[in-house]
Enzyme design. Structure first.
Site, PDB file in Angstrom:
ATOM      1  N   GLU A  70     -20.958  -1.806  26.492  1.00 58.00           N
ATOM      2  CA  GLU A  70     -19.995  -2.112  27.565  1.00 58.00           C
ATOM      3  C   GLU A  70     -20.453  -3.380  28.282  1.00 58.00           C
ATOM      4  OE1 GLU A  70     -17.211  -2.535  29.671  1.00 58.00           O
ATOM      5  OE2 GLU A  70     -16.822  -0.516  28.902  1.00 58.00           O
ATOM      6  N   ASP A 120      -8.918  -3.253  25.643  1.00 59.77           N
ATOM      7  CA  ASP A 120      -7.944  -4.097  26.351  1.00 59.77           C
ATOM      8  C   ASP A 120      -6.866  -4.567  25.372  1.00 59.77           C
ATOM      9  OD1 ASP A 120      -9.292  -4.110  28.926  1.00 59.77           O
ATOM     10  OD2 ASP A 120     -10.826  -5.315  27.945  1.00 59.77           O
ATOM     11  N   LYS A 124      -0.192 -10.564  25.877  1.00 55.51           N
ATOM     12  CA  LYS A 124       0.438 -11.881  25.673  1.00 55.51           C
ATOM     13  C   LYS A 124      -0.010 -12.485  24.346  1.00 55.51           C
ATOM     14  CE  LYS A 124       0.894 -12.940  30.539  1.00 55.51           C
ATOM     15  NZ  LYS A 124       0.183 -13.462  31.700  1.00 55.51           N
ATOM     16  N   ASP A 156      -2.822   2.982  23.456  1.00 56.02           N
ATOM     17  CA  ASP A 156      -1.504   3.417  23.936  1.00 56.02           C
ATOM     18  C   ASP A 156      -0.520   2.246  23.899  1.00 56.02           C
ATOM     19  OD1 ASP A 156      -2.859   2.052  26.036  1.00 56.02           O
ATOM     20  OD2 ASP A 156      -1.361   2.797  27.453  1.00 56.02           O
ATOM     21  N   THR A 189      -9.155   9.759  28.705  1.00 57.17           N
ATOM     22  CA  THR A 189      -9.939   8.747  29.419  1.00 57.17           C
ATOM     23  C   THR A 189      -9.070   8.148  30.527  1.00 57.17           C
ATOM     24  OG1 THR A 189      -9.202   6.886  28.078  1.00 57.17           O
ATOM     25  CG2 THR A 189     -11.105   8.133  27.257  1.00 57.17           C
ATOM     26  N   PHE A 191      -7.990   5.148  30.900  1.00 55.96           N
ATOM     27  CA  PHE A 191      -6.896   4.315  30.411  1.00 55.96           C
ATOM     28  C   PHE A 191      -5.905   5.118  29.573  1.00 55.96           C
ATOM     29  CE2 PHE A 191      -9.546   1.116  32.115  1.00 55.96           C
ATOM     30  CZ  PHE A 191      -8.674   0.109  32.505  1.00 55.96           C
ATOM     31  N   GLU A 192      -6.362   6.212  29.013  1.00 55.53           N
ATOM     32  CA  GLU A 192      -5.430   7.104  28.318  1.00 55.53           C
ATOM     33  C   GLU A 192      -4.489   7.755  29.336  1.00 55.53           C
ATOM     34  OE1 GLU A 192      -7.544   9.944  26.003  1.00 55.53           O
ATOM     35  OE2 GLU A 192      -5.744  10.674  24.999  1.00 55.53           O
TER      36      GLU A 192
HETATM   37  C1  LIG Z   1      -9.069  -0.855  28.852  1.00 52.78           C
HETATM   38  S1  LIG Z   1     -10.736  -0.424  29.144  1.00 52.78           S
HETATM   39  C2  LIG Z   1     -10.901   1.192  28.351  1.00 52.78           C
HETATM   40  C3  LIG Z   1     -12.090   1.940  28.855  1.00 52.78           C
HETATM   41  C4  LIG Z   1     -12.248   3.350  28.290  1.00 52.78           C
HETATM   42  N1  LIG Z   1     -12.525   3.331  26.861  1.00 52.78           N
HETATM   43  C5  LIG Z   1     -11.029   4.186  28.583  1.00 52.78           C
HETATM   44  O1  LIG Z   1     -10.332   4.589  27.634  1.00 52.78           O
HETATM   45  O2  LIG Z   1     -10.791   4.460  29.774  1.00 52.78           O
HETATM   46  C6  LIG Z   1     -11.603  -1.469  28.001  1.00 52.78           C
HETATM   47  C7  LIG Z   1     -13.100  -1.486  28.236  1.00 52.78           C
HETATM   48  O3  LIG Z   1     -13.697  -2.300  27.248  1.00 52.78           O
HETATM   49  C8  LIG Z   1     -14.655  -3.129  27.868  1.00 52.78           C
HETATM   50  N2  LIG Z   1     -14.749  -4.346  27.046  1.00 52.78           N
HETATM   51  C9  LIG Z   1     -13.833  -5.332  26.952  1.00 52.78           C
HETATM   52  N3  LIG Z   1     -14.217  -6.246  26.058  1.00 52.78           N
HETATM   53  C10 LIG Z   1     -15.415  -5.826  25.579  1.00 52.78           C
HETATM   54  C11 LIG Z   1     -16.322  -6.357  24.634  1.00 52.78           C
HETATM   55  N4  LIG Z   1     -16.079  -7.520  24.031  1.00 52.78           N
HETATM   56  N5  LIG Z   1     -17.454  -5.671  24.387  1.00 52.78           N
HETATM   57  C12 LIG Z   1     -17.719  -4.502  25.027  1.00 52.78           C
HETATM   58  N6  LIG Z   1     -16.888  -3.949  25.926  1.00 52.78           N
HETATM   59  C13 LIG Z   1     -15.759  -4.596  26.204  1.00 52.78           C
HETATM   60  C14 LIG Z   1     -14.118  -3.396  29.256  1.00 52.78           C
HETATM   61  O4  LIG Z   1     -15.136  -3.764  30.166  1.00 52.78           O
HETATM   62  C15 LIG Z   1     -13.480  -2.062  29.580  1.00 52.78           C
HETATM   63  O5  LIG Z   1     -14.390  -1.177  30.210  1.00 52.78           O
END
Ligand SMILES: C[S@@+](CC[C@H](N)C(=O)[O-])C[C@H]1O[C@@H](n2cnc3c(N)ncnc32)[C@H](O)[C@@H]1O
Length: 211
Positions: A70, A120, A124, A156, A189, A191-192
């Site tokens: 992370e 993420d 876009k 999602d 989670t 974000f889920e």
């Molecule tokens: C949309 S959140 C989803 C978090 C969690 N998995 C959830 O479902 O709630 C995406 C996570 O990926 C992490 N992240 C984004 N790009 C990353 C990367 N290149 N390497 C590691 N983590 C990353 C972000 O900091 C964020 O915590």
């Protein structure tokens, strides 16, 4: 240490006091037996957010060594606090970009399972290149996964699901397997849950790496 903005006091304390105890060096090839103090199957969760799914996995499979990757310090702080509160012994953390961690930290054929939940979506078009699931990244991941290793991915965001379908199709060694119940893999989670609130469908991908 990367950006530490918007940390709670508890997260800041966890990063200061607990991270040194539970982290792996993001620049050096991992010696998992040394880091975890035992030999066991290695699982990784990439982008664990606040770590709910990783804590669930660690509790469900205490006989596995689990590595969370992370970049977001508040999330890392939150996970560290859960590790301490729940007495979890089989989770370690690498703070860094997954692309770099997979390259530098994981050795060949060492990973028995990879979980990536709700990365993420970068909706876009001009940002699609920032999506985690890219051919070069999956190629690198394949080299680090053991034969019969599993890959679990969920999103999602339907356009990301379509994108990922296209990327994964370029890896014939990834054989789709019967989807396990999502509830067995993780509690919903953060974000889920957001996806559910927005009325989004959840797309689950589960593969076994063959050959
Ligand atoms: C949309 S959140 C989803 C978090 C969690 N998995 C959830 O479902 O709630 C995406 C996570 O990926 C992490 N992240 C984004 N790009 C990353 C990367 N290149 N390497 C590691 N983590 C990353 C972000 O900091 C964020 O915590």
């Amino acid at each position: 240490m990367q950006l530490r903005g918007r940390l709670t006091g508890a997260q800041r304390r966890a990063l200061d006091e607990l991270l040194p105890l539970y982290s792996a060096n993001s620049e050096v090839l991992l010696d998992a037996a040394q880091l975890f103090g035992r030999s066991a199957p290695l699982g990784i969760e990439i982008g664990f957010g606040t770590g709910d799914a990783l804590i669930h996995w660690a509790t469900a499979q205490p006989d596995w060594n689990l590595l969370g990757v992370e970049i977001y310090p508040p999330g890392i702080g939150a996970l560290l606090n859960r590790i301490e509160e729940d007495g979890v012994e089989n989770v370690r953390i690498v703070q860094g970009r997954a692309e770099d961690v997979v390259e530098k930290v994981l050795s060949r054929a060492s990973v028995a399972e990879v979980r990536i939940f709700f990365p993420d979506p970068w909706p876009k078009k001009r940002h699609h290149k920032r999506r985690l699931i890219q051919p070069a990244f999956v190629e690198r991941l394949m080299g680090r996964m053991a034969v019969n290793g599993e890959l679990h991915f969920a999103t999602d965001w339907e356009p990301y699901a379509l994108w990922a379908t296209g990327v994964f199709a370029g890896f014939p060694e990834l054989a789709p397997v019967e989807a396990a119940n999502a509830q067995d893999l993780r509690p919903p989670t953060r974000f889920e849950q957001r996806g559910h609130r927005l009325g989004h469908q959840i797309f689950e991908f589960q593969f076994k790496k063959q050959g």
